[in-house]
Design a protein around this motif. Sequence first.
Motif, PDB file in Angstrom:
ATOM      1  N   SER A 297     -32.424-131.223-102.330  1.00 38.92           N
ATOM      2  CA  SER A 297     -31.412-132.068-101.713  1.00 38.92           C
ATOM      3  C   SER A 297     -31.725-132.253-100.234  1.00 38.92           C
ATOM      4  O   SER A 297     -32.308-131.394 -99.586  1.00 38.92           O
ATOM      5  CB  SER A 297     -30.036-131.399-101.866  1.00 38.92           C
ATOM      6  N   SER A 298     -31.321-133.383 -99.717  1.00 37.57           N
ATOM      7  CA  SER A 298     -31.518-133.639 -98.283  1.00 37.57           C
ATOM      8  C   SER A 298     -30.286-133.260 -97.471  1.00 37.57           C
ATOM      9  O   SER A 298     -30.227-133.534 -96.275  1.00 37.57           O
ATOM     10  CB  SER A 298     -31.869-135.112 -98.051  1.00 37.57           C
ATOM     11  N   LEU A 299     -29.316-132.606 -98.112  1.00 37.14           N
ATOM     12  CA  LEU A 299     -28.128-132.152 -97.391  1.00 37.14           C
ATOM     13  C   LEU A 299     -28.504-131.065 -96.389  1.00 37.14           C
ATOM     14  O   LEU A 299     -29.373-130.235 -96.654  1.00 37.14           O
ATOM     15  CB  LEU A 299     -27.089-131.605 -98.363  1.00 37.14           C
ATOM     16  N   ASN A 300     -27.841-131.070 -95.244  1.00 40.46           N
ATOM     17  CA  ASN A 300     -28.119-130.079 -94.202  1.00 40.46           C
ATOM     18  C   ASN A 300     -27.984-128.654 -94.724  1.00 40.46           C
ATOM     19  O   ASN A 300     -28.807-127.797 -94.416  1.00 40.46           O
ATOM     20  CB  ASN A 300     -27.192-130.277 -93.007  1.00 40.46           C
ATOM     21  N   SER A 301     -26.943-128.394 -95.504  1.00 38.75           N
ATOM     22  CA  SER A 301     -26.723-127.037 -96.013  1.00 38.75           C
ATOM     23  C   SER A 301     -27.870-126.581 -96.911  1.00 38.75           C
ATOM     24  O   SER A 301     -28.283-125.423 -96.861  1.00 38.75           O
ATOM     25  CB  SER A 301     -25.388-126.953 -96.759  1.00 38.75           C
ATOM     26  N   SER A 302     -28.414-127.485 -97.704  1.00 38.23           N
ATOM     27  CA  SER A 302     -29.541-127.141 -98.576  1.00 38.23           C
ATOM     28  C   SER A 302     -30.799-126.868 -97.766  1.00 38.23           C
ATOM     29  O   SER A 302     -31.552-125.939 -98.063  1.00 38.23           O
ATOM     30  CB  SER A 302     -29.810-128.274 -99.573  1.00 38.23           C
ATOM     31  N   GLN A 303     -31.020-127.676 -96.747  1.00 36.24           N
ATOM     32  CA  GLN A 303     -32.192-127.482 -95.898  1.00 36.24           C
ATOM     33  C   GLN A 303     -32.108-126.158 -95.153  1.00 36.24           C
ATOM     34  O   GLN A 303     -33.107-125.429 -95.057  1.00 36.24           O
ATOM     35  CB  GLN A 303     -32.351-128.648 -94.925  1.00 36.24           C
ATOM     36  N   LEU A 304     -30.925-125.840 -94.634  1.00 36.21           N
ATOM     37  CA  LEU A 304     -30.744-124.564 -93.931  1.00 36.21           C
ATOM     38  C   LEU A 304     -30.919-123.389 -94.893  1.00 36.21           C
ATOM     39  O   LEU A 304     -31.482-122.355 -94.515  1.00 36.21           O
ATOM     40  CB  LEU A 304     -29.374-124.503 -93.264  1.00 36.21           C
ATOM     41  N   GLU A 305     -30.465-123.538 -96.113  1.00 39.08           N
ATOM     42  CA  GLU A 305     -30.647-122.483 -97.109  1.00 39.08           C
ATOM     43  C   GLU A 305     -32.134-122.257 -97.385  1.00 39.08           C
ATOM     44  O   GLU A 305     -32.596-121.115 -97.456  1.00 39.08           O
ATOM     45  CB  GLU A 305     -29.922-122.837 -98.404  1.00 39.08           C
ATOM     46  N   ASP A 306     -32.889-123.330 -97.502  1.00 42.45           N
ATOM     47  CA  ASP A 306     -34.337-123.209 -97.731  1.00 42.45           C
ATOM     48  C   ASP A 306     -35.028-122.514 -96.561  1.00 42.45           C
ATOM     49  O   ASP A 306     -35.877-121.638 -96.761  1.00 42.45           O
ATOM     50  CB  ASP A 306     -34.968-124.591 -97.951  1.00 42.45           C
ATOM     51  N   ILE A 307     -34.669-122.890 -95.353  1.00 45.41           N
ATOM     52  CA  ILE A 307     -35.256-122.253 -94.165  1.00 45.41           C
ATOM     53  C   ILE A 307     -34.903-120.769 -94.154  1.00 45.41           C
ATOM     54  O   ILE A 307     -35.758-119.918 -93.905  1.00 45.41           O
ATOM     55  CB  ILE A 307     -34.794-122.950 -92.869  1.00 45.41           C
ATOM     56  N   GLY A 308     -33.648-120.451 -94.444  1.00 51.12           N
ATOM     57  CA  GLY A 308     -33.215-119.054 -94.499  1.00 51.12           C
ATOM     58  C   GLY A 308     -33.960-118.263 -95.563  1.00 51.12           C
ATOM     59  O   GLY A 308     -34.347-117.110 -95.343  1.00 51.12           O
ATOM     60  N   ASN A 309     -34.186-118.875 -96.716  1.00 52.01           N
ATOM     61  CA  ASN A 309     -34.941-118.207 -97.781  1.00 52.01           C
ATOM     62  C   ASN A 309     -36.389-117.956 -97.376  1.00 52.01           C
ATOM     63  O   ASN A 309     -36.958-116.910 -97.689  1.00 52.01           O
ATOM     64  CB  ASN A 309     -34.884-119.026 -99.077  1.00 52.01           C
ATOM     65  N   PHE A 310     -36.973-118.907 -96.657  1.00 51.29           N
ATOM     66  CA  PHE A 310     -38.334-118.724 -96.159  1.00 51.29           C
ATOM     67  C   PHE A 310     -38.387-117.567 -95.168  1.00 51.29           C
ATOM     68  O   PHE A 310     -39.269-116.708 -95.243  1.00 51.29           O
ATOM     69  CB  PHE A 310     -38.835-120.015 -95.502  1.00 51.29           C
ATOM     70  N   ILE A 311     -37.420-117.530 -94.261  1.00 55.20           N
ATOM     71  CA  ILE A 311     -37.380-116.456 -93.261  1.00 55.20           C
ATOM     72  C   ILE A 311     -37.229-115.091 -93.936  1.00 55.20           C
ATOM     73  O   ILE A 311     -37.928-114.141 -93.593  1.00 55.20           O
ATOM     74  CB  ILE A 311     -36.269-116.722 -92.226  1.00 55.20           C
ATOM     75  N   LYS A 312     -36.329-114.982 -94.897  1.00 57.11           N
ATOM     76  CA  LYS A 312     -36.162-113.724 -95.632  1.00 57.11           C
ATOM     77  C   LYS A 312     -37.447-113.319 -96.343  1.00 57.11           C
ATOM     78  O   LYS A 312     -37.816-112.144 -96.366  1.00 57.11           O
ATOM     79  CB  LYS A 312     -35.028-113.845 -96.654  1.00 57.11           C
ATOM     80  N   ALA A 313     -38.133-114.286 -96.914  1.00 57.16           N
ATOM     81  CA  ALA A 313     -39.362-113.998 -97.654  1.00 57.16           C
ATOM     82  C   ALA A 313     -40.484-113.508 -96.731  1.00 57.16           C
ATOM     83  O   ALA A 313     -41.205-112.570 -97.078  1.00 57.16           O
ATOM     84  CB  ALA A 313     -39.813-115.238 -98.429  1.00 57.16           C
ATOM     85  N   ILE A 314     -40.612-114.107 -95.547  1.00 56.13           N
ATOM     86  CA  ILE A 314     -41.687-113.653 -94.657  1.00 56.13           C
ATOM     87  C   ILE A 314     -41.345-112.310 -94.026  1.00 56.13           C
ATOM     88  O   ILE A 314     -42.233-111.539 -93.697  1.00 56.13           O
ATOM     89  CB  ILE A 314     -42.095-114.714 -93.608  1.00 56.13           C
ATOM     90  N   GLN A 315     -40.040-112.024 -93.877  1.00 61.22           N
ATOM     91  CA  GLN A 315     -39.641-110.689 -93.421  1.00 61.22           C
ATOM     92  C   GLN A 315     -40.010-109.659 -94.485  1.00 61.22           C
ATOM     93  O   GLN A 315     -40.559-108.603 -94.164  1.00 61.22           O
ATOM     94  CB  GLN A 315     -38.135-110.629 -93.150  1.00 61.22           C
ATOM     95  N   ALA A 316     -39.699-109.966 -95.729  1.00 60.38           N
ATOM     96  CA  ALA A 316     -40.027-109.055 -96.829  1.00 60.38           C
ATOM     97  C   ALA A 316     -41.537-108.883 -96.962  1.00 60.38           C
ATOM     98  O   ALA A 316     -42.020-107.810 -97.337  1.00 60.38           O
ATOM     99  CB  ALA A 316     -39.435-109.576 -98.136  1.00 60.38           C
ATOM    100  N   TYR A 317     -42.284-109.910 -96.624  1.00 64.96           N
ATOM    101  CA  TYR A 317     -43.749-109.849 -96.679  1.00 64.96           C
ATOM    102  C   TYR A 317     -44.296-108.910 -95.605  1.00 64.96           C
ATOM    103  O   TYR A 317     -45.372-108.350 -95.748  1.00 64.96           O
ATOM    104  CB  TYR A 317     -44.317-111.263 -96.519  1.00 64.96           C
TER     105      TYR A 317
END
Length: 98
Positions: free
Chosen positions: A18-38
């Motif tokens: 989705s191009s909704l702001n909330s979806s984009q922010l969720e994706d960015i947050g998921n990426f950040i969590k994943a690289i922290q876990a990495y």
Amino acid sequence: MELINKLQPGSVRKVNESSLNSSQLEDIGNFIKAIQAYGLKSRDIFEANDLFENGNMTHVQTTLVALPGLAKIKGFHTTTDIVVKYIEKQTIRFDEDI
């Protein structure tokens, strides 16, 4: 998402289309969590608003340069090398005789 999933498969299971702001922010947050876990250190990770609002693109770039350095330490090999060394810990020692 493809980047971290390539380095560590399954790190981000859901990617919003989705191009909704909330979806984009969720994706960015998921990426950040994943690289922290990495294993990327928090000082090397941008904040979601740095990318979402174009606030601090230098910090975003720093993250994207540090990540391959960590991947190389973890044994990820590629034919392209951006020659970045990821430093786990840096210690500064002072000589008291000076």
